[in-house]
Enzyme design. Structure first.
Site, mmCIF file in Angstrom:
data_model
loop_
_atom_site.group_PDB
_atom_site.id
_atom_site.type_symbol
_atom_site.label_atom_id
_atom_site.label_comp_id
_atom_site.label_asym_id
_atom_site.label_seq_id
_atom_site.Cartn_x
_atom_site.Cartn_y
_atom_site.Cartn_z
ATOM 1 N N GLU A 89 -1.283 0.537 5.836
ATOM 2 C CA GLU A 89 -0.130 -0.228 5.338
ATOM 3 C C GLU A 89 0.854 0.644 4.548
ATOM 4 O OE1 GLU A 89 -2.397 -4.507 4.814
ATOM 5 O OE2 GLU A 89 -2.504 -3.123 3.130
ATOM 6 N N ASP A 118 -6.040 1.491 -5.719
ATOM 7 C CA ASP A 118 -5.099 0.661 -4.965
ATOM 8 C C ASP A 118 -3.943 0.326 -5.894
ATOM 9 O OD1 ASP A 118 -3.947 -1.132 -3.002
ATOM 10 O OD2 ASP A 118 -5.946 -1.257 -2.126
ATOM 11 N N HIS A 130 -0.354 2.475 -1.033
ATOM 12 C CA HIS A 130 -1.214 1.796 -2.018
ATOM 13 C C HIS A 130 -1.303 2.675 -3.272
ATOM 14 C CE1 HIS A 130 -2.426 -1.663 0.363
ATOM 15 N NE2 HIS A 130 -2.572 -0.861 1.406
HETATM 16 C C1 ACM Z 1 -6.755 -3.074 5.013
HETATM 17 O O1 ACM Z 1 -7.241 -4.206 5.074
HETATM 18 N N1 ACM Z 1 -5.492 -2.930 4.647
HETATM 19 C C2 ACM Z 1 -7.527 -1.908 5.349
#
Ligand code: ACM
Length: 770
Positions: free
Chosen positions: A339, A203, A277
């Site tokens: 995201e 991440d 990410h």
């Molecule tokens: C997430 O909580 N962005 C998968």
């Protein structure tokens, strides 16, 4: 013959207590429970119990050496929770004791039956995992019967799981977790019959898996300076720069974890997040990013960082996947996909060029280009792609599965379209939300989701019977931004993870929260014996104290679950199982101190909590007891100081730091004490940053401004923050205020020129004049 028709009736009992008449005489008799979590599909309790003893055998049939590790696992767990050493034997006479018997009829792969009677226990199953689950049920039935005896009640159990995917995700990027902890976490899942460990390995805040071809991923990508002034001042003498925080798993360690999980019938599914990410990876290898990243950052939130569209980048990601696949036999491989911001792609001339070359018409299609590429890549290698539900936006990508996190909507949509789904909906299955309103509840997102809330949610709601066939199962996620320590992970994930375990294992008609929370009571001590410190929030004693006339206080005590015997002391002593039992509202003198905990028999269910019933205490409110003026993005945050030991924490809306003290008892109040802390503003919140609302300051370092009745009411005091700026920790500010006996509320706002540092209130004390 149908394996379920074994000649016993189905009893869906609450915690079933049986009178104790052991097959061998026990020195003392008591009530035994048949409290298994997750609750078996069918459980019948009979009169009587079987005594386990030192040397009792666990017999595995001859030629079934594959069951020996299961038998050994059972004996290890029994040793931990009962102190008894059982002996595993293969073949020979199946003596009294515990016997594993292969099913002679068809049985579901993970199903088992268990019968306990005068000759001991028979576990019948068709596969090692069936025996494993049967053994775990037996383990939970083995209990203290008094006078040093260990007994198992006579039962007949017939069991199989409701869902095939029974998962939990652990984020080790936001805070690195030791191999030992990861293994413990997996074991705690396994004993509750869960079978997928989703390892969130990469991440923005850290890359945690060694990739031999790209050493900088872990040399650079696994390390960062924690946010805040205190960590920046913590200079590492070896480098003369702030001490780095992080870590990663070597490939050997990954193999060790995967093997450890496999012994517990848990598949470890890796997640390598792309194409967003990506910031830690891009910090290590800027050439693969759309825009470069200087260093791994300690901000929480959603970054703009994405991978670029160069062939070399796709080749890099394939190399990463090649090494990942070699470590993880899991059929499913998670590619993240949540995201993903298109902002950097939109701003890049080079991305536009590449889009033309690749025939991508719109920046919003770039993500599906990546997803499609890796769906094919994985399929060619006999694997299957799974991604967060954003990947649905790229249309149907053959054979990929969806993990529904933005509620269940994406999952329902995918299931209706016949695509396979795992339900991991936010917020309900997100354990980064707090689980009680207790003031000592550790940091987490603001909204409270109790054990009961999670238990009572059904992930299949809204789907027809046909559509539910597309749902592989469900899982909780443990995103760890606000779980700095491993102890915090234990607190946030357990026992809420057990509620999910029951949802995914037990038939829906068996779901009953009170029954579950009752079965959890005897189980809490077992969890602790496994080295787990579960949250006691469901059983912690809550005080509701109201001053009465004549120097008296009226005190009510309760627990969140309504379960547990509340025992208390007056005057400050630690309560024990022999302390007085709370039986209803009490009237006590002002100034008294009450210490209380909940018990299940002799076992404490909660740590003790102390209530000081003094006049000063009645005039104090912790941050949790104040009302937030707004909840745009409210979080209970940890202080960034001290490095070791307890830190203060603060419940604050990071978009509008403002608190209301409702119904203050202002009679005679002439002063205020406000304890404040300064926190790093380490949040990537996109355009929301433009909405941060602060009052206008009168000094360069700002103030806490106090208003009467409401936040646009009369200004009563302005407490300069200047004395607090020199401290990394909390500072108590003081001010006098004029008499406002009629104030219905006090509003506290932060007045500052900038959102950094984030000032937050720890507590407020009203002070009476002499
Ligand atoms: C997430 O909580 N962005 C998968």
């Amino acid at each position: 013959m149908n394996w379920k028709l074994l000649g016993f009736s189905v009893v869906v009992a609450a915690v079933a207590y049986v009178g104790f008449s052991a097959s061998k005489p026990a020195a003392s008799v008591g009530a035994l429970n048949a409290a298994i979590i997750p609750k078996p599909a069918a459980l019948e309790v009979q009169e009587g119990a079987y005594l386990l003893e030192e040397g009792t055998t666990i017999n595995v049939p001859a030629g079934q050496a594959d069951l020996l590790p299961v038998a050994k696992y059972l004996s290890d767990k029994l040793r931990i929770t009962t102190g008894l050493n059982l002996v595993v034997v293969e073949g020979g006479e199946a003596n009294d004791g515990i016997r594993f018997t292969s099913a002679k009829m068809d049985m579901p792969r993970e199903g088992y039956s268990l019968h306990v009677g005068t000759r001991g226990a028979d576990i019948i199953a068709a596969t090692p995992e069936g025996f494993f689950y049967g053994a775990l049920s037996l383990w939970q039935l083995a209990q203290d019967a008094g006078e040093g005896e260990v007994a198992v009640p006579f039962v007949s159990v017939s069991d199989e799981p409701r869902m095939e995917w029974r998962g939990a995700m652990l984020d080790v990027s936001r805070h690195f977790r030791s191999v030992e902890f990861v293994k413990d976490f997996i074991d705690w899942m396994a004993v509750h019959k869960m079978n997928v460990f989703h390892w969130h390995l990469t991440d923005d805040q850290g890359w945690r898996i060694e990739i031999k071809k790209y050493p900088r991923l872990t040399e650079v990508g696994a390390w960062r300076v924690p946010a805040g002034a205190a960590p920046k001042a913590d200079i590492d003498p070896a480098t003369g720069t702030p001490r780095l925080y992080g870590g990663y798993y070597t490939q050997d360690q990954v193999r060790e974890v995967v093997a450890y999980a496999a012994e517990r019938f848990i598949t470890v599914m890796p997640e390598i997040d792309l194409p967003g990410h990506a910031s830690a990876a891009v910090a290590a290898y800027p050439q693969f990013g759309t825009e470069p990243v200087d260093a791994v950052s300690s901000d929480w939130g959603i970054y703009y960082s994405t991978f670029n569209l160069e062939d070399e980048t796709i080749a890099f990601l394939e190399d990463v996947m090649d090494e990942t696949l070699a470590l993880f036999p899991s059929k499913f491989v998670h590619i993240g996909g949540d995201e993903v911001s298109t902002k950097q792609w939109e701003n890049s001339a080079r991305i536009k060029e590449r889009m033309e070359e690749l025939g991508i018409e719109d920046v919003h299609e770039i993500q599906s280009y990546f997803t499609r590429h890796f769906a094919n890549y994985l399929a060619e290698r006999g694997r299957r792609l799974i991604g967060w539900d954003e990947i649905l936006e790229g249309g149907s990508i053959a054979d990929s599965a969806i993990m529904s996190w933005r509620g269940t909507k994406g999952g329902v949509e995918a299931a209706k379209a016949g695509r396979q789904v795992v339900m991991a909906p936010s917020p309900i299955y997100y354990t980064d939300y707090r689980q009680s309103y207790m003031t000592d509840e550790p940091p987490g997102r603001e909204h409270v989701q109790t054990l009961q809330d999670i238990y009572e949610f059904d992930p299949l709601e809204g789907l027809s019977e046909e559509e539910t066939k597309a749902v592989l199962g469900a899982q909780v996620t443990v995103f760890t931004e606000h779980m700095r320590t491993e102890a915090r992970v234990e607190h946030m994930a357990f026992p809420r993870l057990l509620a999910l375990a029951e949802t995914v294992w037990s038939p829906e008609h068996n779901h009953d929260y009170r029954d579950f929370a009752s079965r959890l009571m005897p189980h809490m001590a077992r969890l602790k014996a496994l080295g787990l410190e579960p949250a006691d929030s469901a059983y912690a004693v809550q005080f509701d104290a109201k001053p009465d006339t004549g120097g008296q206080v009226v005190l009510t005590m309760k627990t969140q679950s309504g379960l547990g015997d509340i025992r208390y002391t007056l005057g400050g002593g630690e309560p024990s199982a022999s302390s007085p039992l709370y039986e209803g509202v009490m009237t006590l003198p002002l100034g008294e101190t009450v210490t209380a905990a909940a018990f299940y028999g002799d076992e404490p269910l909660s740590k003790s909590r102390m209530g000081v019933l003094s006049e000063r205490a009645f005039l104090r409110r912790e941050d949790d007891e104040l009302t937030l003026c707004s909840a745009a993005l409210a979080i209970k945050l940890d202080d960034d100081y001290p490095k070791e030991g307890n830190r203060a924490n603060f419940l604050v809306d990071i978009v509008e730091p403002c608190w209301i003290y409702e119904n203050p008892a202002m009679d005679g109040v002439t002063g205020l004490e406000v304890s404040v802390g300064n926190l790093p503003y380490n949040f990537q919140i996109g355009d929301l940053i433009n909405s941060v609302t602060l009052a206008k300051p009168e000094t360069s370092t700002g103030e806490i401004v106090v208003y009467k009745d409401s936040c646009d009411g009369e200004e009563l005091a302005r407490l300069p923050l200047a004395p607090a700026t020199a401290s990394f920790g909390v500072t108590t500010l003081e001010a006098s205020i004029k008499a406002v006996p009629d104030a219905k509320a006090l509003c506290f706002r932060v007045a500052a020129n900038h959102y950094e540092p984030l000032w937050a209130i720890d507590w407020v004390q009203l002070v009476k004049g002499n």
